[in-house]
Design a protein around this motif. Structure first.
Motif, PDB file in Angstrom:
ATOM      1  N   PRO A 240      42.528  40.606  37.412  1.00 38.20           N
ATOM      2  CA  PRO A 240      42.603  40.988  36.004  1.00 38.20           C
ATOM      3  C   PRO A 240      41.289  40.850  35.239  1.00 38.20           C
ATOM      4  O   PRO A 240      41.078  41.584  34.270  1.00 38.20           O
ATOM      5  N   THR A 241      40.417  39.910  35.645  1.00 40.00           N
ATOM      6  CA  THR A 241      39.159  39.680  34.896  1.00 40.00           C
ATOM      7  C   THR A 241      38.042  39.368  35.880  1.00 40.00           C
ATOM      8  O   THR A 241      38.305  38.909  37.005  1.00 40.00           O
ATOM      9  N   PRO A 242      36.784  39.526  35.455  1.00 39.23           N
ATOM     10  CA  PRO A 242      35.662  39.118  36.314  1.00 39.23           C
ATOM     11  C   PRO A 242      35.723  37.622  36.657  1.00 39.23           C
ATOM     12  O   PRO A 242      35.350  37.222  37.758  1.00 39.23           O
ATOM     13  N   GLU A 243      36.255  36.801  35.730  1.00 37.15           N
ATOM     14  CA  GLU A 243      36.362  35.355  36.007  1.00 37.15           C
ATOM     15  C   GLU A 243      37.326  35.138  37.176  1.00 37.15           C
ATOM     16  O   GLU A 243      37.053  34.363  38.085  1.00 37.15           O
ATOM     17  N   ALA A 244      38.467  35.846  37.139  1.00 37.50           N
ATOM     18  CA  ALA A 244      39.431  35.706  38.237  1.00 37.50           C
ATOM     19  C   ALA A 244      38.795  36.180  39.542  1.00 37.50           C
ATOM     20  O   ALA A 244      38.959  35.550  40.592  1.00 37.50           O
ATOM     21  N   LYS A 245      38.051  37.256  39.472  1.00 38.48           N
ATOM     22  CA  LYS A 245      37.380  37.766  40.681  1.00 38.48           C
ATOM     23  C   LYS A 245      36.398  36.723  41.226  1.00 38.48           C
ATOM     24  O   LYS A 245      36.281  36.538  42.429  1.00 38.48           O
ATOM     25  N   GLY A 246      35.703  36.031  40.329  1.00 31.78           N
ATOM     26  CA  GLY A 246      34.769  34.994  40.750  1.00 31.78           C
ATOM     27  C   GLY A 246      35.491  33.790  41.347  1.00 31.78           C
ATOM     28  O   GLY A 246      35.041  33.197  42.323  1.00 31.78           O
ATOM     29  N   ARG A 247      36.637  33.456  40.784  1.00 30.72           N
ATOM     30  CA  ARG A 247      37.353  32.254  41.211  1.00 30.72           C
ATOM     31  C   ARG A 247      38.130  32.477  42.513  1.00 30.72           C
ATOM     32  O   ARG A 247      38.183  31.605  43.363  1.00 30.72           O
ATOM     33  N   TYR A 248      38.755  33.653  42.654  1.00 32.44           N
ATOM     34  CA  TYR A 248      39.580  33.926  43.852  1.00 32.44           C
ATOM     35  C   TYR A 248      38.829  34.908  44.735  1.00 32.44           C
ATOM     36  O   TYR A 248      39.146  36.089  44.772  1.00 32.44           O
ATOM     37  N   SER A 249      37.798  34.400  45.415  1.00 36.60           N
ATOM     38  CA  SER A 249      36.935  35.364  46.090  1.00 36.60           C
ATOM     39  C   SER A 249      37.537  35.898  47.391  1.00 36.60           C
ATOM     40  O   SER A 249      37.493  37.083  47.643  1.00 36.60           O
ATOM     41  N   ARG A 250      38.127  35.008  48.209  1.00 33.52           N
ATOM     42  CA  ARG A 250      38.690  35.515  49.490  1.00 33.52           C
ATOM     43  C   ARG A 250      40.187  35.676  49.329  1.00 33.52           C
ATOM     44  O   ARG A 250      40.972  34.761  49.591  1.00 33.52           O
ATOM     45  N   VAL A 251      40.571  36.859  48.945  1.00 32.88           N
ATOM     46  CA  VAL A 251      41.962  37.099  48.566  1.00 32.88           C
ATOM     47  C   VAL A 251      42.839  37.280  49.810  1.00 32.88           C
ATOM     48  O   VAL A 251      42.442  37.921  50.782  1.00 32.88           O
ATOM     49  N   ARG A 252      44.017  36.645  49.773  1.00 31.11           N
ATOM     50  CA  ARG A 252      44.969  36.779  50.882  1.00 31.11           C
ATOM     51  C   ARG A 252      45.971  37.887  50.583  1.00 31.11           C
ATOM     52  O   ARG A 252      46.090  38.329  49.442  1.00 31.11           O
ATOM     53  N   GLU A 253      46.708  38.306  51.608  1.00 34.71           N
ATOM     54  CA  GLU A 253      47.513  39.532  51.536  1.00 34.71           C
ATOM     55  C   GLU A 253      48.503  39.553  50.363  1.00 34.71           C
ATOM     56  O   GLU A 253      48.791  40.610  49.826  1.00 34.71           O
ATOM     57  N   TRP A 254      49.046  38.405  50.017  1.00 34.04           N
ATOM     58  CA  TRP A 254      50.119  38.399  49.015  1.00 34.04           C
ATOM     59  C   TRP A 254      49.599  38.137  47.598  1.00 34.04           C
ATOM     60  O   TRP A 254      50.376  38.068  46.658  1.00 34.04           O
TER      61      TRP A 254
END
Ligand code: SER
Length: 337
Positions: free
Chosen positions: A130-144
């Motif tokens: 949803p935000t660049p901050e979330a992208k920075g925080r959750y960098s290696r995203v899992r399938e779910w």
């Protein structure tokens, strides 16, 4: 007797061009390829190409009548940028086209009494941070995680993953006895980079475009800002992922959809790597804020632990090998000849 075949749709596309040649080199089964356009490559005698549209129902009916289709690699799709210009067309091709192919696979499975395999390339576009901050925080995203796509293409891919899940696990044909389920398997690809083809209409295209422009001595304006980071993979790894997943014993698969990836790079890092190989290249930035906004919602990296555990997925080309051993030498050769 109907001929047993592997069907590849979108065979003239970026992934198709590489996959069909790999299947032709290694496979013993006849290949049936389908695309709107003719193929720019030849793959020998054990191959039939049909120029046509996956939305043409009479064409699909003819294929069912003429061939025994054992495996389908369904690659045909409109990519993410293109789909934003024509969302309803994208829905028709990406969803209705996939549904038509899934129906074909279901019919073949019923008729043969064994599950037809359906291999489907999904995409990093199914994610929506949803935000660049979330992208920075959750960098290696899992399938779910974060499967709230923000593009038509991402929605289309996510829905088709769910259709595949439904038809391979939950479908109950209410009017007849228990149906034979299809064997649906899918990978979520990161941005793909090929030395031999340039994609069209995607939003990760700045990486291959930068490289191919530099090799041809053409100036390039990158349509995202330097800090934008997403994962990538060299094309031979992408087609290997499809073939390896298809070959995996069903009992080893704990998921229907798997992340696969290799290396994560910012646009600025790609530029550096390209300049390392082509020091005179002219690469600047002219961000298109709409395309930038799309990649800002895609994860910076993917967690592909499940694929490595279940079917021993491992990319052959890390960032160094991808550039030094595959991309740069092949691209140099291609444009010098
Ligand atoms: N490479 C694709 C695109 O940019 C994502 O799967 O649309």
């Amino acid at each position: 007797m109907r001929k047993k075949v592997t069907l590849v749709t979108g065979a003239a596309g970026e992934v198709g061009t590489s996959l069909v040649q790999q299947l032709a080199d290694t496979g013993e089964r006849h290949l049936l390829t389908l695309d709107l356009t003719p193929l720019s490559y030849g793959v020998g005698a054990a191959h039939t190409h049909i120029q046509g549209d996956i939305l043409d129902q009479s064409l699909l009916a003819r294929l069912v009548a003429e061939y025994e289709i054992e495996t389908i690699f369904h690659l045909a799709a409109l990519l993410s940028t293109r789909a934003e210009f024509t969302p309803e067309t994208a829905h028709r091709v990406n969803v209705e086209g996939t549904l038509a192919l899934l129906r074909l696979a279901s019919e073949q499975s019923q008729w043969r009494g064994i599950a037809v395999q359906f291999v489907f390339p999904s995409s990093i576009a199914v994610y929506g941070l949803p935000t660049p901050e979330a992208k920075g925080r959750y960098s290696r995203v899992r399938e779910w995680e974060w499967t709230n796509p923000t593009t038509m293409y991402g929605c289309n891919k996510r829905y088709c993953e769910l259709l595949g899940r439904y038809l391979s696990h939950h479908y109950k044909q209410l009017s007849a006895e228990e149906p034979v389920m299809i064997d649906f398997r899918s990978v979520r690809f990161p941005g793909l980079i090929s030395a031999f083809t340039v994609p069209s209409g995607g939003t990760s295209d700045y990486a291959p475009e930068m490289l191919h422009a530099a090799a041809q001595g053409k100036p390039y304006l990158c349509f995202v800002e330097p800090h934008v980071r997403i994962p990538f993979m060299a094309m031979p790894d992408a087609t290997n992922a499809l073939v390896t997943l298809a070959a995996a014993p069903q009992k080893n698969l704990s998921k229907i959809v798997y992340n696969v990836t290799s290396f994560s790079l910012s646009a600025a890092e790609i530029r550096e790597l390209v300049l390392g190989a082509f020091p005179d290249a002219s690469i600047d930035y002219e961000p298109d804020m709409k395309r930038q906004a799309i990649v800002e919602t895609w994860p910076a990296d993917l967690d592909d632990t499940a694929a490595s555990q279940d079917w021993k997925w491992h990319p052959d080309y890390d960032r160094e090998r991808a550039f030094n051993d595959y991309l740069i030498p092949n691209i140099k050769k291609r444009y010098s000849s």
